[in-house]
Design a protein around this motif. Sequence first.
Motif, PDB file in Angstrom:
ATOM      1  N   ALA A 202      36.868  37.546  63.531  1.00  0.00           N
ATOM      2  CA  ALA A 202      37.194  37.027  64.235  1.00  0.00           C
ATOM      3  C   ALA A 202      35.134  36.515  64.670  1.00  0.00           C
ATOM      4  O   ALA A 202      35.168  35.615  64.991  1.00  0.00           O
ATOM      5  N   VAL A 203      34.696  36.501  64.223  1.00  0.00           N
ATOM      6  CA  VAL A 203      33.399  37.093  64.178  1.00  0.00           C
ATOM      7  C   VAL A 203      32.603  35.869  63.211  1.00  0.00           C
ATOM      8  O   VAL A 203      32.675  34.654  63.329  1.00  0.00           O
ATOM      9  N   GLY A 204      33.896  35.886  62.032  1.00  0.00           N
ATOM     10  CA  GLY A 204      33.698  34.579  61.188  1.00  0.00           C
ATOM     11  C   GLY A 204      34.483  33.231  61.435  1.00  0.00           C
ATOM     12  O   GLY A 204      33.730  32.172  61.591  1.00  0.00           O
ATOM     13  N   ALA A 205      35.379  33.255  62.912  1.00  0.00           N
ATOM     14  CA  ALA A 205      35.506  32.217  63.381  1.00  0.00           C
ATOM     15  C   ALA A 205      34.966  31.677  64.581  1.00  0.00           C
ATOM     16  O   ALA A 205      34.395  30.825  64.680  1.00  0.00           O
ATOM     17  N   GLY A 206      34.160  32.821  64.798  1.00  0.00           N
ATOM     18  CA  GLY A 206      33.095  32.626  66.078  1.00  0.00           C
ATOM     19  C   GLY A 206      32.127  32.252  65.615  1.00  0.00           C
ATOM     20  O   GLY A 206      31.326  30.152  66.105  1.00  0.00           O
ATOM     21  N   LEU A 207      31.551  32.003  64.273  1.00  0.00           N
ATOM     22  CA  LEU A 207      30.362  31.557  63.645  1.00  0.00           C
ATOM     23  C   LEU A 207      31.169  29.743  63.276  1.00  0.00           C
ATOM     24  O   LEU A 207      30.532  29.502  62.744  1.00  0.00           O
ATOM     25  N   GLY A 208      32.088  30.176  63.048  1.00  0.00           N
ATOM     26  CA  GLY A 208      32.928  29.114  62.495  1.00  0.00           C
ATOM     27  C   GLY A 208      32.514  29.018  60.641  1.00  0.00           C
ATOM     28  O   GLY A 208      32.343  27.491  59.820  1.00  0.00           O
ATOM     29  N   VAL A 209      32.581  30.293  60.003  1.00  0.00           N
ATOM     30  CA  VAL A 209      32.011  29.695  58.689  1.00  0.00           C
ATOM     31  C   VAL A 209      33.494  29.986  58.338  1.00  0.00           C
ATOM     32  O   VAL A 209      33.400  30.760  56.981  1.00  0.00           O
ATOM     33  N   LEU A 210      35.288  29.675  58.132  1.00  0.00           N
ATOM     34  CA  LEU A 210      35.713  30.837  57.830  1.00  0.00           C
ATOM     35  C   LEU A 210      36.113  30.155  56.914  1.00  0.00           C
ATOM     36  O   LEU A 210      36.743  30.379  55.998  1.00  0.00           O
TER      37      LEU A 210
ATOM     38  N   LEU B 273      32.880  32.985  51.754  1.00  0.00           N
ATOM     39  CA  LEU B 273      33.322  33.574  52.602  1.00  0.00           C
ATOM     40  C   LEU B 273      35.047  33.925  52.306  1.00  0.00           C
ATOM     41  O   LEU B 273      35.269  35.225  51.895  1.00  0.00           O
ATOM     42  N   VAL B 274      35.272  32.671  51.761  1.00  0.00           N
ATOM     43  CA  VAL B 274      36.656  33.114  51.298  1.00  0.00           C
ATOM     44  C   VAL B 274      36.452  33.778  49.939  1.00  0.00           C
ATOM     45  O   VAL B 274      37.978  34.382  49.521  1.00  0.00           O
ATOM     46  N   VAL B 275      35.595  33.254  49.111  1.00  0.00           N
ATOM     47  CA  VAL B 275      35.558  34.065  47.697  1.00  0.00           C
ATOM     48  C   VAL B 275      35.437  35.300  47.932  1.00  0.00           C
ATOM     49  O   VAL B 275      36.068  36.401  47.434  1.00  0.00           O
ATOM     50  N   SER B 276      34.874  35.881  48.588  1.00  0.00           N
ATOM     51  CA  SER B 276      34.509  37.005  49.359  1.00  0.00           C
ATOM     52  C   SER B 276      35.552  38.190  49.994  1.00  0.00           C
ATOM     53  O   SER B 276      35.895  38.975  49.388  1.00  0.00           O
ATOM     54  N   ILE B 277      36.580  37.614  50.381  1.00  0.00           N
ATOM     55  CA  ILE B 277      37.621  37.302  50.863  1.00  0.00           C
ATOM     56  C   ILE B 277      38.587  38.163  49.803  1.00  0.00           C
ATOM     57  O   ILE B 277      39.388  39.856  49.619  1.00  0.00           O
ATOM     58  N   VAL B 278      38.943  36.913  48.997  1.00  0.00           N
ATOM     59  CA  VAL B 278      39.471  36.945  47.969  1.00  0.00           C
ATOM     60  C   VAL B 278      39.086  38.623  47.018  1.00  0.00           C
ATOM     61  O   VAL B 278      40.347  38.902  46.313  1.00  0.00           O
ATOM     62  N   LEU B 279      37.742  38.546  46.718  1.00  0.00           N
ATOM     63  CA  LEU B 279      37.285  39.487  45.621  1.00  0.00           C
ATOM     64  C   LEU B 279      37.453  40.991  46.491  1.00  0.00           C
ATOM     65  O   LEU B 279      38.036  41.701  45.596  1.00  0.00           O
ATOM     66  N   THR B 280      37.924  40.886  47.806  1.00  0.00           N
ATOM     67  CA  THR B 280      37.840  42.423  48.325  1.00  0.00           C
ATOM     68  C   THR B 280      39.369  42.962  48.150  1.00  0.00           C
ATOM     69  O   THR B 280      39.822  43.903  47.633  1.00  0.00           O
TER      70      THR B 280
ATOM     71  N   GLY C  77      24.808  28.279  49.574  1.00  0.00           N
ATOM     72  CA  GLY C  77      26.022  26.881  51.190  1.00  0.00           C
ATOM     73  C   GLY C  77      26.174  26.960  52.147  1.00  0.00           C
ATOM     74  O   GLY C  77      27.230  26.641  52.681  1.00  0.00           O
ATOM     75  N   SER C  78      25.756  28.139  53.068  1.00  0.00           N
ATOM     76  CA  SER C  78      26.018  28.766  54.335  1.00  0.00           C
ATOM     77  C   SER C  78      25.228  27.150  54.846  1.00  0.00           C
ATOM     78  O   SER C  78      24.530  27.489  54.964  1.00  0.00           O
TER      79      SER C  78
END
Length: 96
Positions: free
Chosen positions: A11-19, A24-31, A91-92
């Motif tokens: 939800a925070v990521g969506a609010g910041l528009g960084v999803l 972030l995508v690489v971080s989610i996949v690695l998690t 790249g943020s």
Amino acid sequence: MGDQLAVFGLAVGAGLGVLVETWLVVSIVLTLAAAAVLAFVVLPGQGRVLSAAGGPPDERAVTQARSLSMTTGIFALLWATVTVLLIIRPGSTTGV
């Protein structure tokens, strides 16, 4: 509790528009990869090593312990990479 934190983080990521940002995508996949390594390799390996620890050390027990050492290292490397990505955010565009 962990599920609630994941939903909060998304939800925070969506609010910041960084999803959709790569870091972030690489971080989610690695998690997710780290969770799979933990659930399917490390935890069963710990059980095998602990059950073999009761008796005299044999070649099989030593091999299992070495294998567990390697997989826990892979798990730690995945988490370290996620931590670095979430701190540095290459790249943020959020400017934070």
